[in-house]
Design a protein around this motif. Structure first.
Motif, PDB file in Angstrom:
ATOM      1  N   UNK A   4      13.152   7.873   3.140  1.00 18.69           N
ATOM      2  CA  UNK A   4      11.943   7.050   3.147  1.00 18.69           C
ATOM      3  C   UNK A   4      10.821   7.740   2.376  1.00 18.69           C
ATOM      4  N   UNK A   5      10.666   9.045   2.574  1.00 14.40           N
ATOM      5  CA  UNK A   5       9.663   9.801   1.811  1.00 14.40           C
ATOM      6  C   UNK A   5       9.962   9.719   0.320  1.00 14.40           C
ATOM      7  N   UNK A   6      11.212   9.892  -0.054  1.00 15.10           N
ATOM      8  CA  UNK A   6      11.586   9.841  -1.471  1.00 15.10           C
ATOM      9  C   UNK A   6      11.272   8.488  -2.081  1.00 15.10           C
ATOM     10  N   UNK A   7      11.578   7.423  -1.350  1.00 16.24           N
ATOM     11  CA  UNK A   7      11.275   6.075  -1.859  1.00 16.24           C
ATOM     12  C   UNK A   7       9.775   5.877  -2.020  1.00 16.24           C
ATOM     13  N   UNK A   8       9.019   6.360  -1.047  1.00 20.43           N
ATOM     14  CA  UNK A   8       7.562   6.194  -1.111  1.00 20.43           C
ATOM     15  C   UNK A   8       6.986   6.982  -2.275  1.00 20.43           C
ATOM     16  N   UNK A   9       7.468   8.201  -2.483  1.00 19.19           N
ATOM     17  CA  UNK A   9       6.978   9.018  -3.608  1.00 19.19           C
ATOM     18  C   UNK A   9       7.288   8.341  -4.933  1.00 19.19           C
ATOM     19  N   UNK A  10       8.469   7.778  -5.045  1.00 18.46           N
ATOM     20  CA  UNK A  10       8.846   7.073  -6.269  1.00 18.46           C
ATOM     21  C   UNK A  10       7.940   5.879  -6.506  1.00 18.46           C
ATOM     22  N   UNK A  11       7.669   5.149  -5.443  1.00 18.33           N
ATOM     23  CA  UNK A  11       6.829   3.961  -5.563  1.00 18.33           C
ATOM     24  C   UNK A  11       5.385   4.333  -5.922  1.00 18.33           C
ATOM     25  N   UNK A  12       4.883   5.411  -5.315  1.00 16.99           N
ATOM     26  CA  UNK A  12       3.540   5.868  -5.644  1.00 16.99           C
ATOM     27  C   UNK A  12       3.467   6.273  -7.117  1.00 16.99           C
ATOM     28  N   UNK A  13       4.510   6.953  -7.605  1.00 24.07           N
ATOM     29  CA  UNK A  13       4.537   7.332  -9.010  1.00 24.07           C
ATOM     30  C   UNK A  13       4.527   6.124  -9.923  1.00 24.07           C
ATOM     31  N   UNK A  14       5.286   5.100  -9.560  1.00 21.46           N
ATOM     32  CA  UNK A  14       5.321   3.877 -10.376  1.00 21.46           C
ATOM     33  C   UNK A  14       3.990   3.156 -10.313  1.00 21.46           C
ATOM     34  N   UNK A  15       3.404   3.150  -9.126  1.00 20.89           N
ATOM     35  CA  UNK A  15       2.134   2.442  -8.931  1.00 20.89           C
ATOM     36  C   UNK A  15       1.008   3.080  -9.722  1.00 20.89           C
ATOM     37  N   UNK A  16       1.118   4.397  -9.906  1.00 19.26           N
ATOM     38  CA  UNK A  16       0.051   5.107 -10.611  1.00 19.26           C
ATOM     39  C   UNK A  16       0.116   4.976 -12.109  1.00 19.26           C
ATOM     40  N   UNK A  17       1.230   4.443 -12.603  1.00 19.44           N
ATOM     41  CA  UNK A  17       1.377   4.340 -14.063  1.00 19.44           C
ATOM     42  C   UNK A  17       0.653   3.123 -14.608  1.00 19.44           C
ATOM     43  N   UNK A  53       0.861  -1.189   0.000  1.00 15.78           N
ATOM     44  CA  UNK A  53       0.000   0.000   0.000  1.00 15.78           C
ATOM     45  C   UNK A  53       0.899   1.242   0.000  1.00 15.78           C
ATOM     46  N   UNK A  54       1.472   1.611  -1.137  1.00  6.81           N
ATOM     47  CA  UNK A  54       2.423   2.726  -1.171  1.00  6.81           C
ATOM     48  C   UNK A  54       1.808   4.074  -0.778  1.00  6.81           C
ATOM     49  N   UNK A  55       0.519   4.287  -1.046  1.00  8.00           N
ATOM     50  CA  UNK A  55      -0.114   5.538  -0.635  1.00  8.00           C
ATOM     51  C   UNK A  55      -0.117   5.670   0.890  1.00  8.00           C
ATOM     52  N   UNK A  56      -0.453   4.596   1.556  1.00  4.44           N
ATOM     53  CA  UNK A  56      -0.426   4.612   3.024  1.00  4.44           C
ATOM     54  C   UNK A  56       1.004   4.797   3.519  1.00  4.44           C
ATOM     55  N   UNK A  57       1.937   4.148   2.866  1.00  4.79           N
ATOM     56  CA  UNK A  57       3.348   4.292   3.231  1.00  4.79           C
ATOM     57  C   UNK A  57       3.794   5.744   3.108  1.00  4.79           C
ATOM     58  N   UNK A  58       3.365   6.410   2.055  1.00  5.23           N
ATOM     59  CA  UNK A  58       3.764   7.798   1.843  1.00  5.23           C
ATOM     60  C   UNK A  58       3.194   8.711   2.928  1.00  5.23           C
ATOM     61  N   UNK A  59       1.943   8.485   3.308  1.00  4.22           N
ATOM     62  CA  UNK A  59       1.348   9.300   4.371  1.00  4.22           C
ATOM     63  C   UNK A  59       2.132   9.147   5.672  1.00  4.22           C
ATOM     64  N   UNK A  60       2.473   7.918   6.013  1.00  4.12           N
ATOM     65  CA  UNK A  60       3.213   7.667   7.245  1.00  4.12           C
ATOM     66  C   UNK A  60       4.634   8.224   7.159  1.00  4.12           C
ATOM     67  N   UNK A  61       5.250   8.078   5.989  1.00  4.14           N
ATOM     68  CA  UNK A  61       6.617   8.572   5.824  1.00  4.14           C
ATOM     69  C   UNK A  61       6.666  10.093   5.954  1.00  4.14           C
ATOM     70  N   UNK A  62       5.680  10.774   5.406  1.00  2.62           N
ATOM     71  CA  UNK A  62       5.644  12.233   5.516  1.00  2.62           C
ATOM     72  C   UNK A  62       5.417  12.675   6.954  1.00  2.62           C
TER      73      UNK A  62
END
Length: 357
Positions: A344-357, A321-330
Motif C-alpha cells: 500500500x505504501x509503494x502504491x501511494x508513493x507511486x501515485x504521489x510521484x505521478x501526481x506531482x508530474x 488525495x494521494x498525499x493523505x493516502x501516503x501519510x496514512x499508509x506509512x
C-alpha cells in the motif's frame, strides 16, 4: 502463479473440489438462533444474572454477528461488552482474553498484548495464551514467531481451530499453496453443525486467493461460504471484486449496492463509487464517494489504527488525495509491517510521484 498452482488449474481452470464438505445448519436458521441467543444473554446481563461464561459468549457472539453482517457498530458493541466483562469479573482471565481479542480486531495490538499478560498472570494456561499471542504476532507481520507458536499448538492438538490458525498464518505470510492444504485439512476435521466456523474459514481462503488474483479458486471458496451463510456480507463483497475482475461490472455494481445499503463499513461504498465512476454514472458515484469520505472521517476519529489502511485506499483512489493516502499508509506500515501494508505504501508513493508530474 506458482508452478504447482498452474498445473492444478491448467485443465479447464477448475478450482478446488469443495463438494461433500461438512453438513451444517441452514444459514437463515443459524442467524435466527444467533440473534435469539444474543438477545437472551443481553437480557440476563441487564438483570445482573449473567455468569462469566455468559459474558464470554455474549462478547464472542456479538463480534461474530458484526463480522458476518459487515457491521462495525456491532464490533464496537462487542468491544464495549468486553470492557464490561473485565469490570464484572476482573479476576477471571477469560475477561482479559475477550478484551484482547477485540483490541486486536481494532488493531490496538499493544493493548491486546497487555491484556494477554494480565490473563497469564491470573492463571490462564500457557497454551491458550500462546494461541492468542500468535494471532497478534501474525497481525503485525511477525510471522516467524506466530509460526513457532502455531507449531507448538499443533504438537499438542490437531483440530479445526489449530489447523485453521496455521492456515491463516501461512496465507498471511504468502505461502498460499501450503495455506490451502491447511485450510482443506481444517475443513475436513470440522465436526460441528454451526455454519459459522466453516463459512469463516472458507471466506478466509477465498480472500487469500483473491489477493493473489486467482479468481477461479477464490470464487469456489467464497461461494461455498455464501451457500452456508447467504447473507455473509464480507464474502459477497469479495465476490463483487471477483465479478468486476472478470468483467461482470453490472453484476458487481448490483451486489455492492446491496452491501453498501446493509453495511456501515465504508469499504463497500468506496468500491461501488469506483465502479460507478468507471461507468460514467457520475451522480451516484459522487453520492457514494461523499458517503465513504464522511464515514472514514468518523472512523479515523474513533478507531484510527483499524481504519488507516482502508482510509488510505479510499484517498488513493476515489478520494483523490494521494498525499493523505501516503501519510496514512506509512502510519499503517509502522503499526504492522506486513507485505500488504508495504504494498500500500509503494502504491501511494507511486501515485504521489505521478501526481506531482
Amino acid at each position: 502463479m506458482s508452478s504447482s498452482r498452474a498445473a492444478t488449474l491448467a485443465d479447464g481452470e477448475r478450482g478446488p473440489d469443495l463438494a461433500g464438505g461438512p453438513p451444517t445448519t441452514a444459514g437463515i436458521i443459524a442467524l435466527g438462533n444467533l440473534d435469539a441467543r444474543i438477545e437472551g444473554l443481553t437480557s440476563q446481563a441487564t438483570r445482573g444474572r449473567l455468569t462469566a461464561d455468559g459474558w464470554g459468549e455474549l462478547v464472542e457472539l456479538t463480534a461474530l454477528r458484526g463480522h458476518v453482517r459487515g457491521r462495525i457498530d456491532e464490533a464496537e458493541r462487542a468491544a464495549s461488552l468486553a470492557e464490561t466483562f473485565v469490570d464484572q469479573v476482573p479476576r477471571d482471565p477469560r475477561s482479559f482474553v475477550a478484551r484482547a481479542r477485540l483490541a486486536g480486531l481494532f488493531h490496538r495490538f499493544a493493548a491486546a498484548l497487555d491484556d494477554l499478560d494480565a490473563a497469564a498472570a491470573l492463571g490462564l494456561d500457557r497454551r491458550s495464551v500462546d494461541e492468542e499471542r500468535a494471532a497478534v504476532c501474525q497481525a503485525v507481520g511477525r510471522y516467524d514467531e506466530a509460526l513457532a507458536l502455531h507449531r507448538q499448538g499443533l504438537s499438542m492438538q490437531q483440530d479445526f481451530w489449530t489447523l485453521g490458525a496455521m492456515a491463516r498464518c501461512r496465507a498471511e505470510s504468502g505461502e498460499v499453496d501450503e495455506a490451502e492444504s491447511w485450510f482443506l485439512a481444517a475443513r475436513r476435521v470440522f465436526r460441528g453443525v454451526s455454519p459459522f466456523p466453516p463459512a469463516v474459514l472458507e471466506f478466509q481462503c477465498g480472500q487469500m486467493w483473491l489477493a493473489q488474483g486467482e479468481l477461479v479458486s477464490a470464487r469456489v471458496w467464497l461461494e461455498s461460504a455464501t451457500r452456508r451463510l447467504p447473507s455473509y456480507v464480507p464474502a459477497h463483497g469479495h465476490l463483487a471484486e471477483a465479478d468486476a475482475a472478470e468483467g461482470r461490472v453490472a453484476v458487481a455494481i448490483e451486489r455492492l449496492r446491496r452491501l453498501a445499503l446493509a453495511s456501515d463499513d465504508p469499504d463497500y461504498a468506496t468500491r461501488l463509487a469506483r465502479l460507478l465512476g468507471g461507468c460514467a454514472a457520475s451522480t451516484e458515484a459522487r453520492f457514494w464517494r461523499a458517503h465513504a469520505a464522511a464515514r472514514y472521517e468518523e472512523l479515523m476519529v474513533r478507531h484510527p489504527e483499524a481504519y488507516a489502511d482502508h482510509a488510505a485506499e479510499f484517498w488513493l483512489t476515489v478520494g483523490g488525495d494521494p498525499q493523505r493516502a501516503l501519510r496514512l499508509a506509512r502510519w499503517n506500515l509502522a503499526l504492522r509491517a506486513t507485505p500488504r501494508a508495504q504494498a500500500l505504501v509503494n502504491r501511494a508513493m507511486c501515485r504521489v510521484g505521478q501526481h506531482g508530474k
